[in-house]
Design an enzyme around this catalytic site. Structure first.
Site, PDB file in Angstrom:
ATOM      1  N   TRP A 103       0.880  -1.209  -0.102  1.00 42.38           N
ATOM      2  CA  TRP A 103      -0.054   0.071  -0.100  1.00 42.38           C
ATOM      3  C   TRP A 103       0.773   1.097   0.006  1.00 42.38           C
ATOM      4  CZ3 TRP A 103      -4.577  -0.450  -1.795  1.00 42.38           C
ATOM      5  CH2 TRP A 103      -5.666  -1.635  -1.869  1.00 42.38           C
ATOM      6  N   ASP A 173      -1.565   6.789   6.238  1.00 43.17           N
ATOM      7  CA  ASP A 173      -2.779   6.140   5.778  1.00 43.17           C
ATOM      8  C   ASP A 173      -3.128   4.891   6.857  1.00 43.17           C
ATOM      9  OD1 ASP A 173      -4.218   4.063   4.718  1.00 43.17           O
ATOM     10  OD2 ASP A 173      -2.996   3.567   3.048  1.00 43.17           O
ATOM     11  N   LYS A 197     -12.507  -1.518   5.966  1.00 41.09           N
ATOM     12  CA  LYS A 197     -11.763  -2.400   6.874  1.00 41.09           C
ATOM     13  C   LYS A 197     -12.120  -2.431   8.113  1.00 41.09           C
ATOM     14  CE  LYS A 197      -9.476  -2.411   3.110  1.00 41.09           C
ATOM     15  NZ  LYS A 197      -7.769  -2.109   2.725  1.00 41.09           N
TER      16      LYS A 197
HETATM   17  C1  LIG Z   1      -7.703  -1.179   1.474  1.00 39.10           C
HETATM   18  C2  LIG Z   1      -6.534  -0.328   1.645  1.00 39.10           C
HETATM   19  C3  LIG Z   1      -6.601   0.893   0.702  1.00 39.10           C
HETATM   20  C4  LIG Z   1      -7.398   0.972  -0.304  1.00 39.10           C
HETATM   21  O1  LIG Z   1      -8.824   0.976  -0.156  1.00 39.10           O
HETATM   22  P1  LIG Z   1      -9.863   1.074  -1.405  1.00 39.10           P
HETATM   23  O2  LIG Z   1     -11.129   1.768  -0.763  1.00 39.10           O
HETATM   24  O3  LIG Z   1     -10.047  -0.078  -2.028  1.00 39.10           O
HETATM   25  O4  LIG Z   1      -9.320   2.066  -2.470  1.00 39.10           O
HETATM   26  C5  LIG Z   1      -5.621   1.608   0.844  1.00 39.10           C
HETATM   27  N1  LIG Z   1      -4.581   1.615   1.941  1.00 39.10           N
HETATM   28  C6  LIG Z   1      -4.736   0.527   2.682  1.00 39.10           C
HETATM   29  C7  LIG Z   1      -3.614   0.440   3.900  1.00 39.10           C
HETATM   30  C8  LIG Z   1      -5.621  -0.364   2.568  1.00 39.10           C
HETATM   31  O5  LIG Z   1      -5.545  -1.572   3.407  1.00 39.10           O
END
Ligand SMILES: *Cc1c(COP(=O)(O)O)cnc(C)c1O
Length: 362
Positions: A103, A173, A197
């Site tokens: 990521w 993030d 998540k």
């Molecule tokens: C799932 C995830 C993303 C991307 O999220 P989307 O909503 O699918 O674009 C970005 N960063 C991390 C750490 C993630 O787990």
């Protein structure tokens, strides 16, 4: 479990707390006397305004967000933030990124479209199985920010000590660890999280941004919709937002408050992850893929060391009612994602299944 639901170990979208799903069900046909489902409601109505206001207020309370930070609900999921961050925060056209897994690599690739990216540390040398030492990084004076992915969902790493940014703004993030433990918001310039998540339905991100980072002098090519100022000035109602996701996230915020907030959530997450890590540490068949100090409480990758056996255990797990345990192809093996809403019973049931599998494959 009630309702014949499965222990869903998916990396996302993921389980939601059952009391939240029940409340949503109960309000589905007629939200509190409005005569409508939230899906049918005008985002300009008083009843919806109350939903979004309460969601923000509850999140502020949960995370103790200081007054000089804005909370924004923005569509486009997590991925759009890979672009919005550099578009909005690169003043000098330069930023430092720490490369710790899939990521952060995506974030780096996207940021390179908008400016110079300095990768000041990386753990690519060992397939992202640890976090690099970031106590004394080489950070250019004119770097606009330092960026981390605070929980690498695929590789299963979590930052337990934030990098020393040497006075630069930290951007994080938090998608796969959002609200999993207390967080000192003042340590960051910007925190963002895709919500599917740990919080709610996919398609939206929560952005927590320090007010002085919101600019009105962005390059003319930056789309209006991708400016944080657009969303901040409009209270996340510039256009029709993801009303449904905001409503569901608000329910989860209230639920977290009701169980005792983020300290209690952290305790539960630690207890849950310990069940699995203790098993892995004692197992002669399975090994965890990450250095102990950097292990995630949310995503737990592990391997047998034999691809065929990995595939066999994934298939057997699925047959036994555990879903989504296959590891990402870049790590292989298995991955158990045990987000906030996974009950400890899920972790215990998984471990007893793995123990049985191990006994049969000695
Ligand atoms: C799932 C995830 C993303 C991307 O999220 P989307 O909503 O699918 O674009 C970005 N960063 C991390 C750490 C993630 O787990």
């Amino acid at each position: 479990m009630k309702y014949n639901r499965t222990f869903n170990f998916s990396a996302g979208p993921a389980m939601m707390p059952e009391p939240v799903l029940e409340e949503i069900r109960d309000e589905m046909m007629n939200y509190r006397g409005s005569g409508m489902c939230v899906m049918e409601m005008s985002h300009r109505s008083a009843v919806y305004q109350q939903i979004i206001d309460e969601a923000e207020a509850d999140l502020r309370e949960l995370m103790e967000i200081p007054d000089n930070y804005k909370v924004l609900f923005i569509q486009g999921g997590g991925t759009l933030q890979f672009a919005m961050v550099p578009m909005n925060l690169m003043k000098n056209g330069k930023a430092v990124y720490i490369e710790t897994g899939a990521w952060s690599k995506k974030a780096i690739a996207e940021a390179k479209k908008y400016g110079e990216v300095v990768v000041a540390a990386s753990s690519a040398d060992k397939n992202f199985s640890y976090l690099p030492d970031c106590s004394d990084l080489d950070i250019p004076d004119d770097a606009d920010y330092v960026y981390i992915c605070e929980n690498e969902t695929i590789h299963g790493l979590t930052w337990n000590t934030l990098p020393n940014t040497k006075g630069h703004i930290l951007v994080s993030d938090q998608s796969s660890m959002f609200l999993s433990r207390p967080c000192r918001v003042a340590d960051y310039g910007l925190i963002w999280a895709g919500v599917q998540k740990n919080v709610g339905p996919a398609g939206m991100a929560v952005v927590i941004i320090r007010e002085d980072l919101i600019r009105d002098d962005l390059a003319s090519w930056v789309p209006t919709y991708l400016s944080y100022k657009t969303h901040a000035d409009a209270g996340s109602l510039y256009n029709t937002p993801n009303c449904w996701a905001i409503y569901c996230c608000g329910k989860v915020f209230k639920y977290l408050k009701s169980i005792g907030g983020l300290q209690e959530m952290q305790k539960r997450n630690e207890a849950k992850a310990k069940v699995i890590y203790d098993f892995l540490d004692a197992s002669s068949l399975f090994t965890g893929a990450v250095e102990k100090k950097d292990r995630s409480l949310m995503n737990i990758p592990f391997v047998t060391g034999d691809k065929e056996l990995d595939a066999a255990v994934v298939a057997a797990a699925k047959a036994a009612g555990f879903d989504n345990l296959k590891g990402h192809k870049s790590v292989g093996g298995l991955r158990a994602s045990v987000y906030n809403a996974m009950p400890i019973e899920g972790a215990e049931a998984l471990v007893s299944f793995l123990k049985q599998f191990e006994a049969q494959h000695k």
